[in-house]
Write an enzyme that holds these catalytic residues in place. Structure first.
Site, PDB file in Angstrom:
ATOM      1  N   ARG A   1       0.855  -1.194   0.000  1.00 24.08           N
ATOM      2  CA  ARG A   1       0.000   0.000   0.000  1.00 24.08           C
ATOM      3  C   ARG A   1       0.888   1.240   0.000  1.00 24.08           C
ATOM      4  NH1 ARG A   1       0.608  -2.066   4.943  1.00 24.08           N
ATOM      5  NH2 ARG A   1       1.272  -0.648   6.629  1.00 24.08           N
TER       6      ARG A   1
ATOM      7  N   GLY B   1       9.220   2.990  -9.304  1.00 28.37           N
ATOM      8  CA  GLY B   1       9.472   4.321  -9.818  1.00 28.37           C
ATOM      9  C   GLY B   1      10.137   5.143  -8.727  1.00 28.37           C
ATOM     10  N   ASP B   2      10.180   6.455  -8.932  1.00 29.82           N
ATOM     11  CA  ASP B   2      10.850   7.324  -7.964  1.00 29.82           C
ATOM     12  C   ASP B   2      10.031   7.516  -6.689  1.00 29.82           C
ATOM     13  OD1 ASP B   2      13.205   8.009  -9.595  1.00 29.82           O
ATOM     14  OD2 ASP B   2      11.738   8.970 -10.903  1.00 29.82           O
TER      15      ASP B   2
ATOM     16  N   ASP C   1       9.369  15.257  -6.155  1.00 26.96           N
ATOM     17  CA  ASP C   1       9.767  13.925  -6.643  1.00 26.96           C
ATOM     18  C   ASP C   1       8.611  13.214  -7.332  1.00 26.96           C
ATOM     19  OD1 ASP C   1      12.114  14.590  -5.440  1.00 26.96           O
ATOM     20  OD2 ASP C   1      11.962  13.155  -3.798  1.00 26.96           O
TER      21      ASP C   1
END
Length: 544
Positions: free
Chosen positions: A190, A214-215, A521
């Site tokens: 989650r 991902g980032d 980000d």
């Protein structure tokens, strides 16, 4: 004399030579020479030497092991080395890292244990010499993770196209095993799962935290580490990144810092997996971000407002397309270009300050297993597109009573450059005269996405924020040309009159438009006034 001989042998100036058969072809014999830098394999045939000679560079080697076969009657031992050299792709002029496995069968002795010991001697020599094949990057010799090491590998199975777990099984698990790196796989369930986990974890069990996503997942991990009571020690835990999402900006940046040609998709994954296995560690800057009513955040990649933030968030609906989602989102937003009103101010970077920061960073303490890394001095000059000047104005001095620190009682480093958001800025800040913008983008890594080299001069630990803004008045066509040029990092040479780029230590943005998106980000944060300050070399990054 014995001590001198031992020292000479320990530096591996002598060559190892052996004649072995292949693992698949026991009739063919080959001469194997291990030098300080290469593994040379020469087939023993009557053919000319050049046609049967293979030279494998030890700097491309991730691991080597010796073992006995499953057949108890087989007295031989086996030696296998794993390489990922840069090779030209089929039907292409570009190169990428491709797996090469070199195996040998050692059976010259009658004693099975003696054969195994000989194979282990070779494996140990290959690993030791391979570990010494590191070269200074930007004049800096990076530290190396100790071996054996234990990593926590966090995978977000929903990131990008939802293939992160498959990519782990197809590539990363094998590469880590080849490198002899033990790891524990953690599948996040989650949002903020990783943040909660690292905030409470016993970090003494791990030599590194590796994120495959991902980032966004790394953003969770970094903020979890900096929320800990022992944040100063926790943030020094080496961090690794493997591309498994849509943007993969930090992964593309790490690949770029290695000096290799641009790659995407699974080729980028293999490159980052290789760099992770090499285990070289450098410093990475962190940027503290203050919002009006939210707790302070920490960022490793970018702060965006306007066009870039709009595309990032509005393209979420195309996530199943992978990285193509950003292209689709860009075209959609270009069709209806927005202009945002706001006030932008910043504290310029200076050469003197950056030299002092480099000196101070050299004294930072680090975990015993990862010694401190020497940081280079930074150029503090600003760049402005050649066809215009940056007509920014100095902020007028405003008399006010000293305010308390904005970071008092908060975990994480002290922000020495930022007054509270409701306080005036110091007189050494610069305010941008324009108030109509298409975008504002603050970068601290080279890439904004796999194929967007947004800040070509950026390095992980340069101690500056690379600030870009595009003023209103640019046409959709010109903005599209700007982003197409960004694919090769050439946008700063396009002579776009609306683009401004400068290096700063801190910034403040006060949006006037009632609606908009701000991302940190790639994650949406509270819309409203925001300010940020860079902290040089605060964290550790595995860059290979």
């Amino acid at each position: 004399m014995d001590q001198c001989r031992a020292k000479l042998e320990s530096t591996s100036l002598v060559k190892l030579y052996g004649e072995f058969t292949g693992t698949s072809n026991r009739k063919g014999r080959c001469a194997v020479i291990l030098t300080e830098k290469d593994l040379v394999v020469q087939r023993l045939t009557s053919a000319p030497v050049g046609r049967n000679k293979v030279v494998l560079s030890l700097k491309d080697c991730v691991g080597c092991r010796a073992y006995r076969g499953n057949d108890s009657a087989d007295k031989a031992a086996y030696l296998v080395a794993y390489f990922y050299p840069l090779k030209r792709r089929w039907m292409s002029s570009k190169v990428s890292r491709q797996r090469v496995e070199q195996g040998f069968r050692l059976a010259s002795l009658q004693d099975p244990q003696a054969n195994l010991e000989e194979a282990e001697k070779w494996a140990r020599a290959v690993r030791e010499r391979s570990a010494r094949q590191q070269f200074p990057r930007n004049g800096v010799l990076m530290s190396q993770m100790s071996r054996p090491c234990q990593m926590m590998l966090l995978v977000n199975p929903q990131s990008g196209k939802g293939q992160a777990l498959t990519l782990y099984n197809n590539h990363i698990q094998r590469m880590l095993n080849e490198a002899g790196i033990k790891h524990t796989l953690v599948i996040t369930e989650r949002q903020n799962h990783a943040r909660e986990m690292v905030k409470e974890a016993d970090l003494s069990q791990w030599d590194a935290l590796v994120i495959m996503s991902g980032d966004g997942l790394l953003y969770e991990v970094i903020n979890g580490l900096l929320e800990r009571p022992d944040w100063e020690e926790a943030i020094r835990t080496p961090l690794g990144i493997l591309p498994g999402g849509s943007g993969n900006a930090l992964a593309a940046s790490i690949h770029h810092y290695s000096g290799a040609s641009p790659v995407t998709s699974e080729e980028l994954l293999v490159s980052c997996g290789f760099l992770l296995c090499k285990g070289l560690v450098s410093h990475m800057d962190m940027v503290s971000v203050h919002l009006c009513s939210s707790p302070r955040l920490f960022s490793f990649l970018s702060l965006a407002w306007g066009f870039v933030a709009d595309v990032d968030i509005e393209s979420e609906k195309y996530r199943h397309f992978g990285a193509v989602r950003f292209t689709i989102g860009t075209l959609v937003r270009l069709a209806s270009l927005r202009v945002y009103k706001g006030r932008l101010a910043y504290l310029p970077a200076t050469k003197d300050h950056n030299s002092e920061e480099a000196l101070r960073s050299n004294t930072m303490l680090c975990k015993d297993r990862v010694p401190p890394v020497t940081l280079p001095a930074v150029r503090g000059d600003s760049f402005h597109n050649s066809c215009h000047s940056n007509n920014s104005l100095k902020v007028r001095r405003v008399e006010s009573t000293p305010s308390r620190s904005v970071t008092k009682a908060l975990p994480g480093p002290h922000d020495s450059l930022l007054p509270p958001l409701d306080q005036p800025l110091p007189d050494d800040w610069v305010v941008v005269p324009e108030e109509d913008f298409v975008l504002m983008l603050a970068m601290y890594q080279s890439h904004l996405a796999e194929d967007l080299l947004a800040a070509p001069e950026a390095t992980p630990d340069d101690g500056v924020i690379h600030l870009f803004y595009v003023r209103a008045g640019i046409s959709p066509t010109a903005l599209l040309r700007l982003f197409l040029a960004m694919e090769k990092g050439a946008h700063l040479t396009t002579n776009c009159q609306h683009l401004v780029y400068t290096k700063v230590r801190a910034l403040r943005l006060e949006p006037y438009s009632p609606k908009g998106i701000i991302t940190v980000d790639g994650e949406v944060v509270e819309y409203g006034p925001v300010q940020a300050e860079v902290h040089r070399g605060l964290s550790r990054l595995i860059t290979g």
